[in-house]
Design a protein around this motif. Sequence first.
Motif, PDB file in Angstrom:
ATOM      1  N   ASP A  81       0.871  -1.181   0.000  1.00  0.00           N
ATOM      2  CA  ASP A  81       0.000   0.000   0.000  1.00  0.00           C
ATOM      3  C   ASP A  81       0.905   1.227   0.000  1.00  0.00           C
ATOM      4  OD1 ASP A  81      -1.762   2.068   0.470  1.00  0.00           O
ATOM      5  OD2 ASP A  81      -2.872   1.041   2.061  1.00  0.00           O
ATOM      6  N   THR A  82       0.954   1.923  -1.119  1.00  0.00           N
ATOM      7  CA  THR A  82       1.887   3.053  -1.257  1.00  0.00           C
ATOM      8  C   THR A  82       1.390   4.313  -0.550  1.00  0.00           C
ATOM      9  OG1 THR A  82       0.885   3.573  -3.408  1.00  0.00           O
ATOM     10  CG2 THR A  82       2.869   2.197  -3.414  1.00  0.00           C
ATOM     11  N   THR A 132      11.785  -0.626   0.260  1.00  0.00           N
ATOM     12  CA  THR A 132      10.674  -1.084   1.110  1.00  0.00           C
ATOM     13  C   THR A 132      11.116  -2.266   1.967  1.00  0.00           C
ATOM     14  OG1 THR A 132       9.028  -0.301  -0.473  1.00  0.00           O
ATOM     15  CG2 THR A 132       8.304  -1.980   1.080  1.00  0.00           C
ATOM     16  N   THR A 145       6.863   3.434  -0.237  1.00  0.00           N
ATOM     17  CA  THR A 145       5.817   4.036   0.599  1.00  0.00           C
ATOM     18  C   THR A 145       6.302   5.382   1.147  1.00  0.00           C
ATOM     19  OG1 THR A 145       6.536   2.993   2.666  1.00  0.00           O
ATOM     20  CG2 THR A 145       5.046   1.720   1.259  1.00  0.00           C
TER      21      THR A 145
END
Length: 336
Positions: free
Chosen positions: A124-125, A157, A327
Motif C-alpha cells: 500500500d503506497t 521497502t 511508501t
Amino acid sequence: MKLGSQGFEVSAQGLGCMGLSAFYGAPKPETDAIALLHHAIHSGVTFLDTSDIYGPQTNEILIGKALKDGLREKVELATKFGISFAEGKREIKGDPAYVREACMASLKRLDVACIDLYYQHRIDTRVPIEITMGELKKLVEEGKIKYIGLSEASASTIRRAHAVHPITAVQLEWSLWTRDVEEEIVPTCRELGIGIVAYSPLGRGFFASGPKIVENLDNNDIRKTLPRFQQENLDHNKTLYEKVCAMSEKKGCTPAQLALAWVHHQGDDVCPIPGTTKIENFNRNIGALSVRLTPEEMSELESIGQPESVKGERSIAMVLTFKNSDTPPLSSWKTA
C-alpha cells in the motif's frame, strides 16, 4: 531448506495453490483439489502458498479442509493479505486495522491457530511500510503468525520493513523469462539474510506448454489478458521456448523441469512454488529437483533467457509490482 535467518524450514519446493481456485479458469472440484494437496504433502512438498484474494477467500477455505485429520502439523502454511475486493472494487490496503482484520479472517477460514508465514501481498503506497510492519510485529508477538513476508516489494521497502521486524521471505516472480529481480531485489534479500520465494517459476505455464498454451485456456483465465500471451508477443517468445526445448532434450528432461531446475540452482535460499491442478504435472515438477545443471549449462540458459528474448510485460498492472512499491516516510503518517 531454511528460509530466511529466523529458523523457518520449508520443503525445497513449494506448491502455489492459487490455480486450484482462481484466475486460471474455473475452480477445480473440491475433491480433486484436496486429493492433489494430500498427494503433495505425502510427497514431501509441504510448503503451501495461498492468499485471501484467491477466490476470493475460497482457496483458504479449501486448504483449511485439506489440513484436517492431523495434516496441519506436517505443513508450512503461507498466506497473504493486502488486496481487498470489497464491493467489487480492488484496493491495496496496509493500514493497521485492515492488517489485523485480514489476519483474523484468514485464521478463521484456514481453521488454524497460527499462520506460519504471513505476507503483505502488495504494498500500500499510501501507508508507510513501518506502520504496516508495526501491526504485523504485534501479530507475531500475540502468536497469530510466526514469520513475516513481503511480496513484490522494492529494495528500499524491504530494507525499511526489515528494520522494524525481521523479514523471513520475499516472494517475487522469477523465471527464465522474468529476471528483473536479479538486479537489485535478490542482492538486497541476500545482504539482509531474507529467503526468496519464486512464484510463476514456469512462466505461468509457458515453459510447460509453449505458445500453444493459449489454445487450451478457459475464457476467464487471466493469462488471456497478459501481454506476453498476446499472439504477436507469443510469436516472438516462441524462440525462447524452442531453445529451452532443444536443451532439455539433450538433458533428458522436460522443458518445464529444465526451467524449474534453473530456478532451484539460483541458490539454497530460493524456494520456487510452481502451481498445478493435476497430480501428473505435480509429479513432473518435483522431478526438477533431480535435474543437475553445470555452471556451463546455467550460463547457456541465462544467455537463452536474456531480456531481449522476451516480448511483453509480465503483468497488466505493472504498477502493482516491486518497481512501484515505495511508501511515504514514517514522518508523514498521521495517527487518528
